[in-house]
Design an enzyme around this catalytic site. Structure first.
Site, short mmCIF file in Angstrom:
data_model
loop_
_atom_site.label_atom_id
_atom_site.label_comp_id
_atom_site.label_asym_id
_atom_site.label_seq_id
_atom_site.Cartn_x
_atom_site.Cartn_y
_atom_site.Cartn_z
N LYS A 108 0.86 -1.19 0.00
CA LYS A 108 0.00 0.00 0.00
C LYS A 108 0.89 1.23 0.00
O LYS A 108 1.73 1.40 0.89
CB LYS A 108 -0.89 0.00 1.24
CG LYS A 108 -1.98 -1.06 1.20
CD LYS A 108 -3.22 -0.54 0.47
CE LYS A 108 -4.32 -1.60 0.50
NZ LYS A 108 -5.46 -1.24 -0.35
N ASP A 135 -0.17 -0.37 -4.62
CA ASP A 135 -1.57 0.09 -4.63
C ASP A 135 -1.65 1.50 -4.04
O ASP A 135 -1.37 1.70 -2.87
CB ASP A 135 -2.44 -0.87 -3.81
CG ASP A 135 -3.93 -0.54 -3.94
OD1 ASP A 135 -4.26 0.44 -4.62
OD2 ASP A 135 -4.74 -1.30 -3.37
N GLU A 160 -1.81 -0.71 -8.85
CA GLU A 160 -3.27 -0.57 -8.74
C GLU A 160 -3.66 0.88 -8.52
O GLU A 160 -3.04 1.57 -7.69
CB GLU A 160 -3.71 -1.35 -7.48
CG GLU A 160 -4.58 -2.55 -7.77
CD GLU A 160 -4.86 -3.32 -6.48
OE1 GLU A 160 -4.14 -4.29 -6.24
OE2 GLU A 160 -5.79 -2.95 -5.73
N ASP A 202 -8.91 -1.13 -9.62
CA ASP A 202 -9.59 -1.70 -8.46
C ASP A 202 -10.80 -0.81 -8.14
O ASP A 202 -11.83 -0.91 -8.79
CB ASP A 202 -8.64 -1.83 -7.28
CG ASP A 202 -9.31 -2.40 -6.04
OD1 ASP A 202 -10.42 -2.93 -6.16
OD2 ASP A 202 -8.73 -2.31 -4.94
N LYS A 234 -13.37 -8.13 -7.38
CA LYS A 234 -13.83 -8.32 -6.00
C LYS A 234 -15.26 -8.83 -6.04
O LYS A 234 -16.19 -8.05 -6.28
CB LYS A 234 -13.74 -7.00 -5.24
CG LYS A 234 -12.31 -6.61 -4.88
CD LYS A 234 -12.27 -5.37 -4.03
CE LYS A 234 -10.84 -5.15 -3.51
NZ LYS A 234 -10.59 -3.73 -3.22
MG MG Z 1 -6.74 -1.70 -4.31
#
Ligand code: MG
Length: 330
Positions: free
Chosen positions: A129, A155, A184, A206, A228
């Site tokens: 992240k 991400d 991402e 995403d 997802k």
């Molecule tokens: Mg993501």
């Protein structure tokens, strides 16, 4: 259709320097009973910080049979669960080898010994992240690249800009970027800007996915889509992604283990059907929260989940024992 709900709280496991994320997260398990006698379970775990309606608004709307993208998926997943459960079958697809990436929520707290352990346990992809401290994050990414034993997924959750992203990627250097599998949501989706940014790295959609219409007329400006199952129409997205040769990575919604198990079963199913189009998954997220009986019931070995007990998505006795309330009484 009768609907029951059971509110739960997930307490984040302690993460230094991430005080804001230590508040318990609220969601609800859902039990659907259809007139054909079938019963299926799913999770409902909104992320209001990413624009979802809060939990009780979602439940109220569901009671009125007005579906949100999340409750629509909960019903779809509960139907999959019910179909398997009624036959006494598990949704876990045996014999499919699908690794999960290891999620690094707080890159600034990573210790070298932790990376050694992850490599020993068989993880080959780290998802990092980014966006809190770009300078420090870049240093860590370069350090990981020097080891040469991990691929990385970055991400940014759409917080950057095209200019910041370009500067960040160029600053990493070629040796490092060669080990970045994809990035991402580097910044908010805008087709032209994303098209240009694809020269710097493979890009994955995403949360920015909502800005893309998945059809066969127009190719989205990305290389990978994060599927997802808790948040989006799986069949429609996968069909369009395959059409455009866009790779797929299935991810949990960092939700309850019931949601995680659902995402995992969809991931295994897609891997079996579309093998090379399906990249490592991002379903190993239960450790982000304090362990509970549900999380314990999902065994894993390194980056692989092991077949869990029970029918459908499993958790048979735990789900039976949960405190259910009729949605009609809300
Ligand atoms: Mg993501």
């Amino acid at each position: 259709m009768k609907v029951f709900f059971s509110v739960y709280h997930l307490t984040p496991s302690s993460a230094p320097n991430a005080a804001t994320s230590l508040k318990p997260r609220q969601g609800a398990l859902l039990r659907f009973e259809w007139v054909n006698g079938k019963t299926g379970y799913a999770d409902l775990h909104p992320w209001p910080e990413f624009g979802d309606a809060p939990l009780f608004d979602q439940l109220q709307l569901l009671k009125e049979l007005k579906l949100t993208p999340l409750t629509e998926q909960s019903i779809w997943l509960a139907k999959r669960d019910a179909a398997a459960r009624s036959k006494g079958e598990s949704l876990f697809v045996p014999g499919v080898q699908l690794k999960n990436n290891y999620l690094i929520e707080n890159p600034l707290a990573v210790m070298p010994e932790q990376l050694d352990q992850l490599a020993d346990r068989g993880f080959s992809t780290l998802k990092i992240k980014c966006g809190r401290d770009l300078e420090e994050e870049a240093k860590l990414i370069q350090k990981i690249a020097l080891r040469r034993d991990f691929r990385m997924r970055l991400d940014f959750n759409g917080v950057g800009t095209a200019t910041i992203f370009e500067k960040f990627m160029k600053g990493l250097g070629r040796e490092t970027t060669a080990l970045i599998e994809y990035v991402e949501d580097p910044f908010p989706y805008e087709k032209e800007e994303w098209r240009e940014a694809r020269a710097l790295a493979r890009l994955a959609l995403d949360f920015q996915n909502s800005k893309v219409s998945w059809n066969k007329e127009e190719r989205p400006a990305c290389d990978v889509v994060i599927v997802k199952p808790a948040r989006m129409d799986v069949e429609k997205t996968v069909e369009a992604a395959l059409h455009w040769a866009i790779r797929i990575s299935v991810s949990s919604s960092m939700d309850h283990p019931v949601g995680v198990a659902h995402a995992l079963c969809v991931a295994l199913d897609l891997k079996k059907k579309h093998d090379l189009h399906v990249l490592e998954a991002g379903c190993m997220t239960t450790r982000l929260y304090q362990m509970d009986a549900f999380a314990t019931a999902m065994p894993h070995q390194g980056p692989y989940f092991i077949k869990f007990n029970g029918t459908g998505v499993g958790f048979d006795s735990l789900l039976e024992r949960a405190a259910w309330k009729p949605l009609a009484d809300l």
